[in-house]
Motif scaffolding. Structure first.
Motif, mmCIF file in Angstrom:
data_model
loop_
_atom_site.group_PDB
_atom_site.id
_atom_site.type_symbol
_atom_site.label_atom_id
_atom_site.label_comp_id
_atom_site.label_asym_id
_atom_site.label_seq_id
_atom_site.Cartn_x
_atom_site.Cartn_y
_atom_site.Cartn_z
ATOM 1 N N SER A 121 75.489 -44.880 -5.220
ATOM 2 C CA SER A 121 76.173 -43.815 -4.491
ATOM 3 C C SER A 121 75.328 -42.547 -4.470
ATOM 4 O O SER A 121 74.373 -42.392 -5.231
ATOM 5 C CB SER A 121 77.525 -43.528 -5.131
ATOM 6 O OG SER A 121 77.338 -42.923 -6.389
ATOM 7 N N ARG A 122 75.710 -41.652 -3.597
ATOM 8 C CA ARG A 122 74.965 -40.403 -3.468
ATOM 9 C C ARG A 122 75.067 -39.569 -4.744
ATOM 10 O O ARG A 122 74.087 -38.934 -5.151
ATOM 11 C CB ARG A 122 75.531 -39.618 -2.294
ATOM 12 C CG ARG A 122 74.492 -38.826 -1.583
ATOM 13 C CD ARG A 122 75.031 -38.289 -0.304
ATOM 14 N NE ARG A 122 74.403 -39.011 0.779
ATOM 15 C CZ ARG A 122 74.420 -38.624 2.023
ATOM 16 N NH1 ARG A 122 75.067 -37.556 2.376
ATOM 17 N NH2 ARG A 122 73.788 -39.315 2.934
ATOM 18 N N ASN A 123 76.226 -39.561 -5.379
ATOM 19 C CA ASN A 123 76.382 -38.793 -6.620
ATOM 20 C C ASN A 123 75.497 -39.353 -7.727
ATOM 21 O O ASN A 123 74.921 -38.610 -8.515
ATOM 22 C CB ASN A 123 77.843 -38.792 -7.068
ATOM 23 C CG ASN A 123 78.713 -37.924 -6.185
ATOM 24 O OD1 ASN A 123 78.214 -37.049 -5.496
ATOM 25 N ND2 ASN A 123 80.010 -38.189 -6.211
ATOM 26 N N GLY A 124 75.367 -40.664 -7.779
ATOM 27 C CA GLY A 124 74.496 -41.294 -8.766
ATOM 28 C C GLY A 124 73.044 -40.937 -8.528
ATOM 29 O O GLY A 124 72.275 -40.716 -9.466
#
Length: 49
Positions: free
Chosen positions: A2-5
């Motif tokens: 994911s983008r947050n990761g």
């Protein structure tokens, strides 16, 4: 991933690079060395080791 990761991974890598740079700088400053100066007063030799 994911983008947050991905953002978290980039942040962790940035912190690691900064920490390594600080550690390297401190190690270079603590190494013994000799400074030789030649000026109007003559020759002076300073050592920090």
């Amino acid at each position: 991933m994911s983008r947050n990761g991905l953002y978290a991974l980039v942040a962790v890598l940035a912190v690691a690079v900064v920490a390594f740079a600080i550690y390297t700088y401190q190690q270079q400053q603590s190494q013994p060395g000799i400074e030789v100066r030649i000026d109007e007063q003559g020759v002076s030799i300073d050592g920090n080791g």
